[in-house]
Write an enzyme that holds these catalytic residues in place. Structure first.
Site, PDB file in Angstrom:
ATOM      1  N   ASN A   1      42.304  33.922  42.293  1.00  0.00           N
ATOM      2  CA  ASN A   1      42.736  35.303  42.562  1.00  0.00           C
ATOM      3  C   ASN A   1      41.483  36.174  42.537  1.00  0.00           C
ATOM      4  O   ASN A   1      40.939  36.439  41.467  1.00  0.00           O
ATOM      5  CB  ASN A   1      43.744  35.744  41.491  1.00  0.00           C
ATOM      6  CG  ASN A   1      44.108  37.215  41.640  1.00  0.00           C
ATOM      7  OD1 ASN A   1      43.745  37.870  42.625  1.00  0.00           O
ATOM      8  ND2 ASN A   1      44.825  37.747  40.662  1.00  0.00           N
ATOM      9  N   TRP A   2      41.051  36.580  43.719  1.00  0.00           N
ATOM     10  CA  TRP A   2      39.789  37.327  43.797  1.00  0.00           C
ATOM     11  C   TRP A   2      39.937  38.781  43.369  1.00  0.00           C
ATOM     12  O   TRP A   2      38.945  39.490  43.236  1.00  0.00           O
ATOM     13  CB  TRP A   2      39.249  37.275  45.235  1.00  0.00           C
ATOM     14  CG  TRP A   2      38.817  35.910  45.685  1.00  0.00           C
ATOM     15  CD1 TRP A   2      39.000  34.712  45.030  1.00  0.00           C
ATOM     16  CD2 TRP A   2      38.119  35.583  46.901  1.00  0.00           C
ATOM     17  NE1 TRP A   2      38.469  33.679  45.763  1.00  0.00           N
ATOM     18  CE2 TRP A   2      37.918  34.185  46.915  1.00  0.00           C
ATOM     19  CE3 TRP A   2      37.650  36.348  47.975  1.00  0.00           C
ATOM     20  CZ2 TRP A   2      37.257  33.539  47.963  1.00  0.00           C
ATOM     21  CZ3 TRP A   2      37.008  35.698  49.020  1.00  0.00           C
ATOM     22  CH2 TRP A   2      36.806  34.309  49.006  1.00  0.00           C
ATOM     23  N   LYS A   3      41.172  39.229  43.219  1.00  0.00           N
ATOM     24  CA  LYS A   3      41.428  40.633  42.834  1.00  0.00           C
ATOM     25  C   LYS A   3      40.711  41.569  43.816  1.00  0.00           C
ATOM     26  O   LYS A   3      40.603  41.248  44.996  1.00  0.00           O
ATOM     27  CB  LYS A   3      41.051  40.865  41.367  1.00  0.00           C
ATOM     28  CG  LYS A   3      41.716  39.823  40.453  1.00  0.00           C
ATOM     29  CD  LYS A   3      41.674  40.150  38.992  1.00  0.00           C
ATOM     30  CE  LYS A   3      42.380  39.050  38.210  1.00  0.00           C
ATOM     31  NZ  LYS A   3      42.477  39.304  36.780  1.00  0.00           N
TER      32      LYS A   3
ATOM     33  N   HIS B   1      51.792  40.314  39.472  1.00  0.00           N
ATOM     34  CA  HIS B   1      50.638  40.172  38.577  1.00  0.00           C
ATOM     35  C   HIS B   1      50.659  41.304  37.550  1.00  0.00           C
ATOM     36  O   HIS B   1      51.046  42.434  37.868  1.00  0.00           O
ATOM     37  CB  HIS B   1      49.338  40.210  39.397  1.00  0.00           C
ATOM     38  CG  HIS B   1      48.153  39.788  38.595  1.00  0.00           C
ATOM     39  ND1 HIS B   1      47.520  40.631  37.711  1.00  0.00           N
ATOM     40  CD2 HIS B   1      47.497  38.600  38.507  1.00  0.00           C
ATOM     41  CE1 HIS B   1      46.535  39.978  37.124  1.00  0.00           C
ATOM     42  NE2 HIS B   1      46.499  38.738  37.596  1.00  0.00           N
TER      43      HIS B   1
ATOM     44  N   GLU C   1      48.442  43.130  36.450  1.00  0.00           N
ATOM     45  CA  GLU C   1      47.692  44.335  36.851  1.00  0.00           C
ATOM     46  C   GLU C   1      48.532  45.209  37.766  1.00  0.00           C
ATOM     47  O   GLU C   1      48.418  46.440  37.743  1.00  0.00           O
ATOM     48  CB  GLU C   1      46.371  43.916  37.514  1.00  0.00           C
ATOM     49  CG  GLU C   1      45.374  43.386  36.476  1.00  0.00           C
ATOM     50  CD  GLU C   1      44.384  42.360  37.005  1.00  0.00           C
ATOM     51  OE1 GLU C   1      44.236  42.225  38.230  1.00  0.00           O
ATOM     52  OE2 GLU C   1      43.764  41.672  36.169  1.00  0.00           O
TER      53      GLU C   1
ATOM     54  N   GLU D   1      50.596  34.033  32.683  1.00  0.00           N
ATOM     55  CA  GLU D   1      49.324  34.721  32.444  1.00  0.00           C
ATOM     56  C   GLU D   1      49.480  35.687  31.272  1.00  0.00           C
ATOM     57  O   GLU D   1      49.920  36.828  31.458  1.00  0.00           O
ATOM     58  CB  GLU D   1      48.917  35.516  33.687  1.00  0.00           C
ATOM     59  CG  GLU D   1      48.675  34.659  34.903  1.00  0.00           C
ATOM     60  CD  GLU D   1      47.615  35.279  35.823  1.00  0.00           C
ATOM     61  OE1 GLU D   1      46.728  34.533  36.233  1.00  0.00           O
ATOM     62  OE2 GLU D   1      47.663  36.491  36.092  1.00  0.00           O
TER      63      GLU D   1
ATOM     64  N   GLY E   1      40.897  38.387  31.830  1.00  0.00           N
ATOM     65  CA  GLY E   1      39.639  39.106  31.932  1.00  0.00           C
ATOM     66  C   GLY E   1      39.012  39.443  30.595  1.00  0.00           C
ATOM     67  O   GLY E   1      38.081  40.235  30.506  1.00  0.00           O
TER      68      GLY E   1
ATOM     69  N   SER F   1      41.372  33.834  31.753  1.00  0.00           N
ATOM     70  CA  SER F   1      40.057  33.369  31.303  1.00  0.00           C
ATOM     71  C   SER F   1      39.894  31.851  31.390  1.00  0.00           C
ATOM     72  O   SER F   1      39.219  31.238  30.561  1.00  0.00           O
ATOM     73  CB  SER F   1      39.757  33.863  29.885  1.00  0.00           C
ATOM     74  OG  SER F   1      39.744  35.279  29.847  1.00  0.00           O
TER      75      SER F   1
ATOM     76  N   GLY G   1      40.834  33.991  37.816  1.00  0.00           N
ATOM     77  CA  GLY G   1      40.237  35.237  38.285  1.00  0.00           C
ATOM     78  C   GLY G   1      38.725  35.109  38.371  1.00  0.00           C
ATOM     79  O   GLY G   1      38.170  34.545  39.326  1.00  0.00           O
ATOM     80  N   GLY G   2      38.048  35.641  37.367  1.00  0.00           N
ATOM     81  CA  GLY G   2      36.589  35.715  37.373  1.00  0.00           C
ATOM     82  C   GLY G   2      35.884  34.435  37.785  1.00  0.00           C
ATOM     83  O   GLY G   2      34.970  34.454  38.624  1.00  0.00           O
TER      84      GLY G   2
END
Ligand code: 13P
Length: 255
Positions: A9-11, A92, A94, A164, A170, A210, A231-232
């Site tokens: 997930n590149w956000k 999600h 976010e 999640e 994150g 994470s 993500g990251g």
């Protein structure tokens, strides 16, 4: 058998040019795998991702639940489908936190994605206070039931669930493999109650929060964790490649 899915997930990262370069780098770094490697870039890089071809399954990070109409700024499923998008992240945390997504909109989107013949990746997760109070199991079951309201037994194997925990996203704090497995097993049990054990066994349940090269193997080793929503680390080719390699090692060899 359910699919093992390693999904990035590149956000809100990567301009179209940067995305093209990253896709190229990923292609050169990823080990061969029989598992599903998915990328969820921003809308403007979806075309590049589809054009990149194998091994990527390409998904969007959001969609509207209506097919068209006066919804300024929104993107519909027919638009996504036409350009070759195969999956959509729904709900999600976010989006729930910053964009007012509710269990109701998550449900509408889940149903719409299935109707469009795409795969919804339905995200659920508890906050830190919910984890600490012990209420997390009920919170998660509630989110899952709400998201799947009206999803038929025939449709449910096409749903992907992503657990999640909000406190792990994150933050660099990962749920332990035992914590994540406990929840993913519970969610599969809940799917069994909502549908039946056979259908529940066909649903891929991912962990997200994470996940990285260092912790992926211990998480993916767990019986009920069928991959990761990353993500990251998915923006770093070497890290993402190491996660795919960990899946190769603990979830079965290449065919
Ligand atoms: P991080 O891997 O950066 O914690 O993000 C997880 C996530 O939100 C994936 O959807």
């Amino acid at each position: 058998m359910r699919r093992i899915i390693l999904a990035g997930n590149w956000k809100m990262n990567q301009t179209p040019k940067q995305a093209k370069a990253l896709l190229e780098e990923l292609k050169n770094s990823l080990p061969a795998t029989r598992h599903t490697v998915a990328v969820f870039p921003p809308y403007l890089a979806l075309t590049q991702a589809v054009a990149a071809g194998e091994p990527f399954l390409v998904g969007a990070q959001n969609c509207h639940f209506e097919d068209k109409g006066a919804f300024t700024g929104e993107i519909s499923l027919p638009m996504l489908s036409e350009i070759g998008v195969k999956a959509v992240i729904v709900g999600h945390s976010e989006r729930r936190q910053y964009f007012g997504e509710t269990d109701e909109t998550v449900n509408k989107k889940t149903l719409a994605v299935l109707r469009a013949g795409l795969t919804p990746v339905v995200c659920i997760g508890e906050t830190l206070p919910q984890r600490e109070s012990g209420a997390y199991a009920d919170v998660l079951k509630g989110q899952l039931c709400a998201a799947l309201s009206g999803v038929s037994a025939q449709q449910v194997p096409y749903v992907v669930v992503a657990y999640e925990p909000v406190w792990a996203i994150g933050t660099g704090v990962t749920a332990s493999a035992q914590q994540a497995e406990e929840v993913c097993a519970m969610l599969r049990g809940q799917l069994g109650l909502l549908y039946d054990a056979d259908r529940a066994s066909q649903v891929s349940i991912l962990y997200g929060g994470s996940m990285n090269a260092g912790n992926a193997a211990s998480l993916l080793e767990m019986e009920n964790i069928d991959g990761g929503l990353i993500g990251g680390a998915s923006l770093k080719p070497a890290e993402f490649a190491a996660i795919v390699q960990a899946a190769n090692e603990v979830k079965g060899a290449l065919v």
